[in-house]
Design a protein around this motif. Sequence first.
Motif, PDB file in Angstrom:
ATOM      1  N   LEU A 138     -22.095  44.103  88.414  1.00 12.96           N
ATOM      2  CA  LEU A 138     -22.189  43.393  86.965  1.00 12.96           C
ATOM      3  C   LEU A 138     -23.403  43.672  86.142  1.00 12.96           C
ATOM      4  O   LEU A 138     -24.353  43.573  86.862  1.00 12.96           O
ATOM      5  CB  LEU A 138     -21.899  41.856  86.974  1.00 12.96           C
ATOM      6  N   ALA A 139     -23.223  43.967  84.984  1.00 14.52           N
ATOM      7  CA  ALA A 139     -24.401  43.946  83.990  1.00 14.52           C
ATOM      8  C   ALA A 139     -24.273  42.548  83.240  1.00 14.52           C
ATOM      9  O   ALA A 139     -23.141  42.466  82.665  1.00 14.52           O
ATOM     10  CB  ALA A 139     -24.294  45.283  83.176  1.00 14.52           C
ATOM     11  N   ILE A 140     -25.403  41.929  83.341  1.00 16.65           N
ATOM     12  CA  ILE A 140     -25.326  40.522  82.521  1.00 16.65           C
ATOM     13  C   ILE A 140     -26.454  40.370  81.562  1.00 16.65           C
ATOM     14  O   ILE A 140     -27.578  40.791  81.807  1.00 16.65           O
ATOM     15  CB  ILE A 140     -25.282  39.462  83.590  1.00 16.65           C
ATOM     16  N   THR A 141     -26.257  39.757  80.594  1.00 18.85           N
ATOM     17  CA  THR A 141     -27.012  39.288  79.485  1.00 18.85           C
ATOM     18  C   THR A 141     -26.919  38.114  78.933  1.00 18.85           C
ATOM     19  O   THR A 141     -25.632  37.750  79.087  1.00 18.85           O
ATOM     20  CB  THR A 141     -27.528  40.460  78.492  1.00 18.85           C
ATOM     21  N   VAL A 142     -27.860  37.232  78.495  1.00 16.10           N
ATOM     22  CA  VAL A 142     -27.636  36.182  77.748  1.00 16.10           C
ATOM     23  C   VAL A 142     -28.324  36.057  76.405  1.00 16.10           C
ATOM     24  O   VAL A 142     -29.384  36.644  76.123  1.00 16.10           O
ATOM     25  CB  VAL A 142     -28.206  34.726  78.402  1.00 16.10           C
ATOM     26  N   HIS A 143     -27.512  35.553  75.364  1.00 14.84           N
ATOM     27  CA  HIS A 143     -27.942  35.649  74.004  1.00 14.84           C
ATOM     28  C   HIS A 143     -28.153  34.199  73.754  1.00 14.84           C
ATOM     29  O   HIS A 143     -27.161  33.486  73.651  1.00 14.84           O
ATOM     30  CB  HIS A 143     -27.089  36.391  73.069  1.00 14.84           C
ATOM     31  N   PHE A 144     -29.206  33.733  73.027  1.00 17.70           N
ATOM     32  CA  PHE A 144     -29.487  32.302  72.436  1.00 17.70           C
ATOM     33  C   PHE A 144     -29.502  32.367  71.024  1.00 17.70           C
ATOM     34  O   PHE A 144     -30.129  33.194  70.485  1.00 17.70           O
ATOM     35  CB  PHE A 144     -30.781  31.798  73.101  1.00 17.70           C
ATOM     36  N   ASP A 145     -28.719  31.319  70.348  1.00 18.24           N
ATOM     37  CA  ASP A 145     -28.695  31.078  69.039  1.00 18.24           C
ATOM     38  C   ASP A 145     -28.979  29.787  68.803  1.00 18.24           C
ATOM     39  O   ASP A 145     -28.224  28.813  68.775  1.00 18.24           O
ATOM     40  CB  ASP A 145     -27.200  31.686  68.691  1.00 18.24           C
ATOM     41  N   GLY A 146     -30.268  29.167  68.578  1.00 21.38           N
ATOM     42  CA  GLY A 146     -30.512  27.921  68.420  1.00 21.38           C
ATOM     43  C   GLY A 146     -30.503  27.355  69.834  1.00 21.38           C
ATOM     44  O   GLY A 146     -30.769  27.988  70.839  1.00 21.38           O
ATOM     45  N   ALA A 147     -29.693  26.307  69.783  1.00 23.96           N
ATOM     46  CA  ALA A 147     -29.405  25.381  71.053  1.00 23.96           C
ATOM     47  C   ALA A 147     -28.022  25.948  71.725  1.00 23.96           C
ATOM     48  O   ALA A 147     -27.843  25.570  72.697  1.00 23.96           O
ATOM     49  CB  ALA A 147     -29.135  23.934  70.637  1.00 23.96           C
ATOM     50  N   ARG A 148     -27.334  26.998  71.167  1.00 28.74           N
ATOM     51  CA  ARG A 148     -26.373  27.667  71.986  1.00 28.74           C
ATOM     52  C   ARG A 148     -26.673  28.875  72.501  1.00 28.74           C
ATOM     53  O   ARG A 148     -27.488  29.373  72.123  1.00 28.74           O
ATOM     54  CB  ARG A 148     -25.350  27.808  70.626  1.00 28.74           C
ATOM     55  N   ALA A 149     -25.670  29.275  73.488  1.00 27.44           N
ATOM     56  CA  ALA A 149     -26.032  30.298  74.164  1.00 27.44           C
ATOM     57  C   ALA A 149     -24.690  31.214  74.669  1.00 27.44           C
ATOM     58  O   ALA A 149     -23.577  30.366  74.287  1.00 27.44           O
ATOM     59  CB  ALA A 149     -26.669  30.360  75.473  1.00 27.44           C
ATOM     60  N   CYS A 150     -24.661  32.425  74.646  1.00 32.39           N
ATOM     61  CA  CYS A 150     -23.545  33.158  75.053  1.00 32.39           C
ATOM     62  C   CYS A 150     -23.812  34.155  76.228  1.00 32.39           C
ATOM     63  O   CYS A 150     -24.890  34.911  76.130  1.00 32.39           O
ATOM     64  CB  CYS A 150     -22.830  34.110  73.792  1.00 32.39           C
ATOM     65  N   ALA A 151     -23.178  33.856  77.418  1.00 33.60           N
ATOM     66  CA  ALA A 151     -23.542  34.663  78.567  1.00 33.60           C
ATOM     67  C   ALA A 151     -22.385  35.803  78.502  1.00 33.60           C
ATOM     68  O   ALA A 151     -21.127  35.386  78.543  1.00 33.60           O
ATOM     69  CB  ALA A 151     -23.674  33.999  79.836  1.00 33.60           C
ATOM     70  N   ALA A 152     -22.749  36.901  78.629  1.00 33.14           N
ATOM     71  CA  ALA A 152     -21.697  38.149  78.980  1.00 33.14           C
ATOM     72  C   ALA A 152     -21.933  39.065  80.137  1.00 33.14           C
ATOM     73  O   ALA A 152     -23.054  38.937  80.516  1.00 33.14           O
ATOM     74  CB  ALA A 152     -21.583  38.818  77.562  1.00 33.14           C
ATOM     75  N   ALA A 153     -20.974  39.575  80.620  1.00 34.91           N
ATOM     76  CA  ALA A 153     -21.156  40.301  81.630  1.00 34.91           C
ATOM     77  C   ALA A 153     -19.989  41.581  81.573  1.00 34.91           C
ATOM     78  O   ALA A 153     -18.965  41.364  81.037  1.00 34.91           O
ATOM     79  CB  ALA A 153     -20.707  39.558  83.074  1.00 34.91           C
ATOM     80  N   VAL A 154     -20.402  42.672  82.262  1.00 36.67           N
ATOM     81  CA  VAL A 154     -19.375  43.760  82.168  1.00 36.67           C
ATOM     82  C   VAL A 154     -19.190  44.257  83.500  1.00 36.67           C
ATOM     83  O   VAL A 154     -20.386  44.400  84.213  1.00 36.67           O
ATOM     84  CB  VAL A 154     -19.883  45.150  81.150  1.00 36.67           C
ATOM     85  N   ALA A 155     -18.263  44.532  84.059  1.00 39.47           N
ATOM     86  CA  ALA A 155     -17.850  44.981  85.573  1.00 39.47           C
ATOM     87  C   ALA A 155     -17.756  46.337  85.594  1.00 39.47           C
ATOM     88  O   ALA A 155     -17.250  46.990  84.660  1.00 39.47           O
ATOM     89  CB  ALA A 155     -16.818  44.240  86.068  1.00 39.47           C
ATOM     90  N   PHE A 156     -18.313  46.942  86.654  1.00 40.17           N
ATOM     91  CA  PHE A 156     -17.913  48.356  86.876  1.00 40.17           C
ATOM     92  C   PHE A 156     -18.137  48.782  88.203  1.00 40.17           C
ATOM     93  O   PHE A 156     -18.792  47.901  89.061  1.00 40.17           O
ATOM     94  CB  PHE A 156     -19.212  49.272  86.141  1.00 40.17           C
ATOM     95  N   ASP A 157     -17.539  49.890  88.645  1.00 41.66           N
ATOM     96  CA  ASP A 157     -17.654  50.305  90.100  1.00 41.66           C
ATOM     97  C   ASP A 157     -18.463  51.295  90.307  1.00 41.66           C
ATOM     98  O   ASP A 157     -19.538  51.344  91.307  1.00 41.66           O
ATOM     99  CB  ASP A 157     -16.319  50.474  90.421  1.00 41.66           C
ATOM    100  N   ALA A 158     -18.772  52.625  89.468  1.00 43.36           N
ATOM    101  CA  ALA A 158     -19.676  53.504  89.440  1.00 43.36           C
ATOM    102  C   ALA A 158     -20.725  53.600  88.736  1.00 43.36           C
ATOM    103  O   ALA A 158     -20.487  53.011  87.471  1.00 43.36           O
ATOM    104  CB  ALA A 158     -18.759  54.638  89.415  1.00 43.36           C
ATOM    105  N   TRP A 159     -21.931  54.040  89.068  1.00 39.65           N
ATOM    106  CA  TRP A 159     -23.027  53.868  88.420  1.00 39.65           C
ATOM    107  C   TRP A 159     -23.009  54.648  86.959  1.00 39.65           C
ATOM    108  O   TRP A 159     -23.642  54.394  86.058  1.00 39.65           O
ATOM    109  CB  TRP A 159     -24.306  54.088  89.294  1.00 39.65           C
ATOM    110  N   ASP A 160     -22.386  55.719  87.067  1.00 42.99           N
ATOM    111  CA  ASP A 160     -21.902  56.647  86.118  1.00 42.99           C
ATOM    112  C   ASP A 160     -20.754  56.256  85.090  1.00 42.99           C
ATOM    113  O   ASP A 160     -20.435  57.066  84.257  1.00 42.99           O
ATOM    114  CB  ASP A 160     -21.917  57.966  86.432  1.00 42.99           C
TER     115      ASP A 160
END
Length: 166
Positions: free
Chosen positions: A3-25
């Motif tokens: 998984l590649a994961i990041t979190v974006h904050f917007d004031g008191a709210r947040a959004c966590a997102a992830a993308v799944a992948f099997d191969a590095w390329d």
Amino acid sequence: MKLAITVHFDGARACAAAVAFDAWDAPEASQTYVTSIAQVDKPARGEPDLRELHCVMQLLREHALAPELIVIDGFVHLDAEETPGSGLQLFHALAGRVPVIGVSKTSRPGLTAQFEVMREEEARPLTVTSAGVDIGAAKVRVRGMHGRKRVPTLLKLVARLAKGGE
């Protein structure tokens, strides 16, 4: 699954997102996940900032994700002396069972050239830190990720998802 994961904050709210992948390329994600958090409280004065960790853990629980490895947008260690960053907090929260690789577009004073990855000539390097996986192996994996530009394709995608772009 990785998984590649990041979190974006917007004031008191947040959004966590992830993308799944099997191969590095892999040029695209095999699956995407988004978790919206309505209220994220700032830490009390003098307390560590664990907001990002709480958001990532909520994303993993909400979608019942059990990745073999996680790539985060950020730092696992803040310097060569391994001062804990958000990635190390995540590594410990997962009981050290899931390796974490941190990728950042910025550098930090305590991180030398040994943590840099060049993906594109004449571009600034990415800074890579890791826990549960050797730094050399982590750098090779990040360098091998899909994308002709400095930032890998999947890391761009997860950032767009967290900001609500898709």
